[in-house]
Design a protein around this motif. Structure first.
Motif, PDB file in Angstrom:
ATOM      1  N   ILE A 187       5.205   3.776   2.085  1.00 52.95           N
ATOM      2  CA  ILE A 187       4.918   2.427   1.593  1.00 52.95           C
ATOM      3  C   ILE A 187       4.737   1.463   2.768  1.00 52.95           C
ATOM      4  CG2 ILE A 187       5.778   0.480   0.232  1.00 52.95           C
ATOM      5  CD1 ILE A 187       5.010   2.936  -1.436  1.00 52.95           C
ATOM      6  N   LEU A 188       3.603   0.782   2.784  1.00 53.13           N
ATOM      7  CA  LEU A 188       3.340  -0.287   3.753  1.00 53.13           C
ATOM      8  C   LEU A 188       3.477  -1.624   3.042  1.00 53.13           C
ATOM      9  CD1 LEU A 188       0.133   1.078   5.557  1.00 53.13           C
ATOM     10  CD2 LEU A 188       2.537   1.635   5.993  1.00 53.13           C
ATOM     11  N   GLY A 189       4.179  -2.565   3.668  1.00 54.51           N
ATOM     12  CA  GLY A 189       4.303  -3.897   3.088  1.00 54.51           C
ATOM     13  C   GLY A 189       3.024  -4.691   3.281  1.00 54.51           C
ATOM     14  N   PRO A 190       2.951  -5.902   2.714  1.00 56.23           N
ATOM     15  CA  PRO A 190       1.758  -6.745   2.856  1.00 56.23           C
ATOM     16  C   PRO A 190       1.395  -7.051   4.313  1.00 56.23           C
ATOM     17  CG  PRO A 190       3.183  -7.583   1.113  1.00 56.23           C
ATOM     18  CD  PRO A 190       3.947  -6.500   1.800  1.00 56.23           C
ATOM     19  N   TYR A 198       9.758  -0.044  -7.837  1.00 59.31           N
ATOM     20  CA  TYR A 198       8.874  -1.017  -7.192  1.00 59.31           C
ATOM     21  C   TYR A 198       9.613  -2.340  -6.972  1.00 59.31           C
ATOM     22  CZ  TYR A 198       4.665  -3.750  -6.260  1.00 59.31           C
ATOM     23  OH  TYR A 198       3.714  -4.544  -5.672  1.00 59.31           O
ATOM     24  N   PRO A 199       9.437  -3.034  -5.854  1.00 57.34           N
ATOM     25  CA  PRO A 199       8.434  -2.862  -4.787  1.00 57.34           C
ATOM     26  C   PRO A 199       8.929  -2.043  -3.595  1.00 57.34           C
ATOM     27  CG  PRO A 199       9.453  -4.994  -4.536  1.00 57.34           C
ATOM     28  CD  PRO A 199      10.128  -4.352  -5.720  1.00 57.34           C
ATOM     29  N   PHE A 228      -0.774  -3.901  -5.675  1.00 52.81           N
ATOM     30  CA  PHE A 228      -0.382  -2.587  -5.162  1.00 52.81           C
ATOM     31  C   PHE A 228      -1.581  -1.655  -5.207  1.00 52.81           C
ATOM     32  CE2 PHE A 228       1.356   1.746  -6.082  1.00 52.81           C
ATOM     33  CZ  PHE A 228       1.985   1.946  -4.863  1.00 52.81           C
ATOM     34  N   GLU A 229      -1.758  -0.878  -4.156  1.00 59.39           N
ATOM     35  CA  GLU A 229      -2.843   0.097  -4.119  1.00 59.39           C
ATOM     36  C   GLU A 229      -2.361   1.389  -3.464  1.00 59.39           C
ATOM     37  OE1 GLU A 229      -5.424   1.746  -5.412  1.00 59.39           O
ATOM     38  OE2 GLU A 229      -6.123  -0.327  -5.650  1.00 59.39           O
ATOM     39  N   ILE A 230      -2.973   2.488  -3.851  1.00 60.71           N
ATOM     40  CA  ILE A 230      -2.661   3.794  -3.270  1.00 60.71           C
ATOM     41  C   ILE A 230      -3.899   4.329  -2.565  1.00 60.71           C
ATOM     42  CG2 ILE A 230      -2.128   6.214  -3.797  1.00 60.71           C
ATOM     43  CD1 ILE A 230      -0.369   5.220  -6.078  1.00 60.71           C
ATOM     44  N   VAL A 231      -3.681   4.887  -1.380  1.00 60.73           N
ATOM     45  CA  VAL A 231      -4.748   5.567  -0.638  1.00 60.73           C
ATOM     46  C   VAL A 231      -4.321   7.020  -0.436  1.00 60.73           C
ATOM     47  CG1 VAL A 231      -6.089   5.663   1.497  1.00 60.73           C
ATOM     48  CG2 VAL A 231      -5.429   3.432   0.532  1.00 60.73           C
ATOM     49  N   ILE A 241       0.835  -1.200   0.000  1.00 56.64           N
ATOM     50  CA  ILE A 241       0.000   0.000   0.000  1.00 56.64           C
ATOM     51  C   ILE A 241       0.870   1.251   0.000  1.00 56.64           C
ATOM     52  CG2 ILE A 241      -1.798   1.299   1.234  1.00 56.64           C
ATOM     53  CD1 ILE A 241      -2.803  -1.368   0.219  1.00 56.64           C
ATOM     54  N   GLY A 242       0.494   2.208  -0.851  1.00 59.32           N
ATOM     55  CA  GLY A 242       1.130   3.521  -0.827  1.00 59.32           C
ATOM     56  C   GLY A 242       0.170   4.533  -0.218  1.00 59.32           C
ATOM     57  N   LEU A 243       0.583   5.188   0.855  1.00 59.89           N
ATOM     58  CA  LEU A 243      -0.226   6.241   1.476  1.00 59.89           C
ATOM     59  C   LEU A 243       0.279   7.581   0.949  1.00 59.89           C
ATOM     60  CD1 LEU A 243      -0.273   4.960   5.173  1.00 59.89           C
ATOM     61  CD2 LEU A 243      -1.960   4.526   3.372  1.00 59.89           C
ATOM     62  N   LEU A 244      -0.539   8.241   0.146  1.00 61.73           N
ATOM     63  CA  LEU A 244      -0.140   9.479  -0.511  1.00 61.73           C
ATOM     64  C   LEU A 244      -0.636  10.686   0.280  1.00 61.73           C
ATOM     65  CD1 LEU A 244       1.018  11.152  -2.852  1.00 61.73           C
ATOM     66  CD2 LEU A 244      -1.141  10.781  -4.079  1.00 61.73           C
ATOM     67  N   PHE A 245       0.277  11.372   0.947  1.00 62.34           N
ATOM     68  CA  PHE A 245      -0.045  12.613   1.656  1.00 62.34           C
ATOM     69  C   PHE A 245       0.176  13.763   0.680  1.00 62.34           C
ATOM     70  CE2 PHE A 245       1.020   9.584   4.923  1.00 62.34           C
ATOM     71  CZ  PHE A 245       0.143   9.867   5.961  1.00 62.34           C
ATOM     72  N   SER A 246      -0.883  14.538   0.459  1.00 63.07           N
ATOM     73  CA  SER A 246      -0.799  15.537  -0.610  1.00 63.07           C
ATOM     74  C   SER A 246      -1.769  16.682  -0.353  1.00 63.07           C
ATOM     75  CB  SER A 246      -1.129  14.861  -1.950  1.00 63.07           C
ATOM     76  OG  SER A 246      -1.050  15.766  -3.025  1.00 63.07           O
ATOM     77  N   VAL A 247      -1.474  17.828  -0.969  1.00 65.28           N
ATOM     78  CA  VAL A 247      -2.379  18.980  -0.992  1.00 65.28           C
ATOM     79  C   VAL A 247      -2.575  19.340  -2.452  1.00 65.28           C
ATOM     80  CG1 VAL A 247      -2.705  21.399  -0.373  1.00 65.28           C
ATOM     81  CG2 VAL A 247      -1.663  19.836   1.269  1.00 65.28           C
ATOM     82  N   ALA A 248      -3.804  19.237  -2.929  1.00 59.23           N
ATOM     83  CA  ALA A 248      -4.081  19.373  -4.358  1.00 59.23           C
ATOM     84  C   ALA A 248      -3.612  20.696  -4.939  1.00 59.23           C
ATOM     85  CB  ALA A 248      -5.583  19.193  -4.605  1.00 59.23           C
ATOM     86  N   SER A 249      -3.699  21.752  -4.133  1.00 54.03           N
ATOM     87  CA  SER A 249      -3.357  23.081  -4.649  1.00 54.03           C
ATOM     88  C   SER A 249      -1.860  23.364  -4.640  1.00 54.03           C
ATOM     89  CB  SER A 249      -4.082  24.156  -3.818  1.00 54.03           C
ATOM     90  OG  SER A 249      -3.799  23.987  -2.436  1.00 54.03           O
TER      91      SER A 249
END
Length: 578
Positions: free
Chosen positions: A289-292, A313-314, A239-242, A206-214
């Motif tokens: 990145i979080l592993g399985p 990747y990975p 693989f998934e992104i949140v 899992i990829g945890l995406l910390f972001s600010v759109a602007s």
């Protein structure tokens, strides 16, 4: 906190009543004018809120504090007292009308000023937590509220210690569910609003995406990440992104999320700020990145995505070791042509607009200047670099500089480049992206130096030019060592401390200061200064030693034209014993 606590809580500490009252007033006020006796605050924890209507950060923090206040005030003994920094009563009243708590009357400027002084308020917003005896509990209320919200009540050192210990335990025992599931939510969402149970993500990377759109950097990174994500999906990778959006505008969140193919936490989810602390976020964008197994595999692979794309990747330690070896081999094989030639793009621009083949520059010492007209530090640095460039060219024709623009349009590029005597990459040239990646350009101006073989000599040439000018050429480690040895030798005969009439409060101590402005002659100085750290006062050696000689009754340097005597030689910003 210890210093303020000692002063506030010490032997001369005031009680709550004496802190908040005045000889003519024993009450605080509400926004409707109602008077509330100070003694009614007994048994409560109190936040003294130093804030002002004119302060942008205050305006952004106040709604957050209102939310926490409304949550706590009805359940526990918590009150806030507004201590205004406004400049007029109308501004105070308008700002106070948005607050549900109490305030020191605006007319009592003496009490407001005294509270500023007692709690050493040097910036706002500032939220100081005290108890009902007026003793300091926590001086960093703004940071605590932003980070922990109502969970931090009663804001005591013991509570903060408990929270920190719980955070450490959560990191040690981390699972995917502990990261993404809350008591009120066990799902993430798709861009069309569907709920996906977190349990369906278990066992995946899992990829945890910390972001600010602007935020521009986030936008640019998101587009690269989308390419990587699609390739991994095409390869059937688990693989998934949140997305964990830190955007405070819901429309901006929706607009951004609607264009992305991955999952997200709901907008303004309360766990978002908790996760920024859990993963100790320090920059945006960040892709954790979080592993399985749900454990953290890497704290931020954003740079790796920029540099290597899907090849990273990975994102395992083994993969990064492999990439490091590839990078090392690439650097060892680096040439000017491998950096600047891409297909038919085998040239740079001369001042007359003519194409200069990269092959004609092979064997020269090259500076790559990453800069832009819109950047104030770049515009300040460029004139100095022009002078340095001319001085180096006079000494060595086997030297050249290439401007790599980050300007936003051709007109800005043309205007800025017209001030420069060197070569340039054409505006909008795709080679700029690969060069910025190779040299890890995180800010401008940046100056990278290449040797005659095309290998990187240093990415810190801007600092060397700033400190030593043309004398730093060709920017090698050996040349820097020679300069350092020269400056060390230069100062051997100088006194360690001097007195000076311009700064009679303290002695001035011979100190290494990279760049400074002399407080006597107002000219720039480098490397050695007679310096007072307490007062941030600097003198050139020539200025300090001249004064020191006069104070001590000898004529080491003439008063008039600054000509040296008695064995001293003054050259530019330095004086040495001959």
């Amino acid at each position: 906190m210890a210093e303020i606590a000692k002063e506030v809580n010490g032997g001369d500490a005031r009680d709550l009543h004496s802190l908040l009252s005045s000889p003519a007033r024993d009450f605080l006020i509400r926004k409707n004018g109602e008077q509330v006796k100070i003694d009614s605050l007994k048994g409560k924890k109190i936040g003294l809120y130093f804030s002002a209507a004119w302060c942008g950060p205050c305006q952004r923090f106040t709604p957050q504090l209102v939310e926490i206040y409304n949550e706590l005030s009805s359940k526990v003994g918590f009150e806030v007292v507004f201590v205004s920094g406004d400049e007029d009563e109308d501004s105070f009243k308008d700002y106070f009308s948005k607050m549900p708590w109490l305030a020191v009357p605006f007319t009592d400027s003496e009490t407001r000023d005294r509270l500023d002084e007692v709690f050493k308020v040097r910036g706002i917003p500032n939220l100081v937590m005290i108890d009902d005896e007026g003793k300091l509990v926590n001086e960093n209320g703004v940071g605590v509220i932003r980070s922990y919200g109502a969970d931090a009540y009663p804001f005591t050192p013991e509570k903060m210690k408990e929270i920190k210990e719980e955070e450490e335990r959560a990191r040690r025992e981390q699972t995917l569910k502990s990261v993404l599931v809350t008591p009120s939510r066990d799902f993430v969402i798709t861009r069309d609003g569907n709920k996906v149970p977190v349990s369906e993500l278990e066992g995946k990377t899992i990829g945890l995406l910390f972001s600010v759109a602007s935020y521009r950097q986030c936008k640019e990174f998101t587009s690269k990440l989308e390419e990587v994500y699609k390739k991994l999906k095409e390869n059937n990778e688990d693989f998934e992104i949140v997305l964990i959006s830190l955007e405070d505008d819901e429309d901006a969140f929706k607009q951004d999320f609607d264009t992305n193919p991955w999952l997200a936490l709901p907008f303004n989810d309360k766990s978002s700020s908790k996760l920024t602390r859990h993963f100790m976020l320090s920059t945006l964008p960040t892709l954790v990145i979080l592993g399985p197994d749900g454990k953290t595999r890497h704290s931020n692979v954003a740079e790796a995505i920029d540099d290597y794309g899907v090849v990273a990747y990975p994102f395992t330690p083994e993969k990064f070791e492999e990439l490091k070896a590839i990078e090392k081999a690439k650097l060892e094989a680096q040439t000017l042509e491998s950096l600047l030639v891409s297909g038919d793009l085998n040239y740079v621009l001369g001042k007359d607009g003519a194409k200069v083949l990269v092959s004609e520059l092979v064997g020269k010492n090259i500076l790559l200047y990453f800069s832009a007209h819109w950047c104030p530090p770049c515009r300040a640095f460029t004139p100095k670099l022009v002078e340095v460039y001319k001085q180096i060219k006079e000494k060595d024709e086997a030297f050249e500089l290439i401007f790599i623009s980050s300007d936003r349009d051709q007109e800005s590029f043309d205007e800025y480049y017209s001030q420069m005597p060197w070569l340039a990459l054409p505006f909008g040239d795709p080679r700029k992206t690969s060069l910025a990646r190779t040299f890890k350009v995180g800010g401008i101006p940046m100056l990278a130096a290449l040797g005659p073989t095309g290998k990187t000599v240093t990415k810190e040439a801007r600092d060397l030019v700033g400190a030593h000018g043309a004398d730093a050429y060709p920017f090698t480690v050996e040349r820097v060592k020679e300069i350092e040895a020269k400056y060390t030798e230069m100062a051997k005969e100088w006194p360690e401390k001097v007195k000076h009439a311009l700064h009679e409060e303290h002695e001035l101590e011979l100190t290494r200061v990279p760049v400074y402005i002399c407080d006597q002659c107002d000219e720039e100085g480098q490397i050695w200064s007679y310096h007072c750290d307490e007062c941030d006062f600097d003198l050139h050696a020539k200025c300090a030693l001249k004064e020191d000689a006069n104070i001590n009754g000898d004529d080491a340097v003439k008063e008039g034209g600054g000509e040296p005597q008695d064995g001293w030689v003054c050259d530019g910003n330095v004086c040495t014993k001959s």
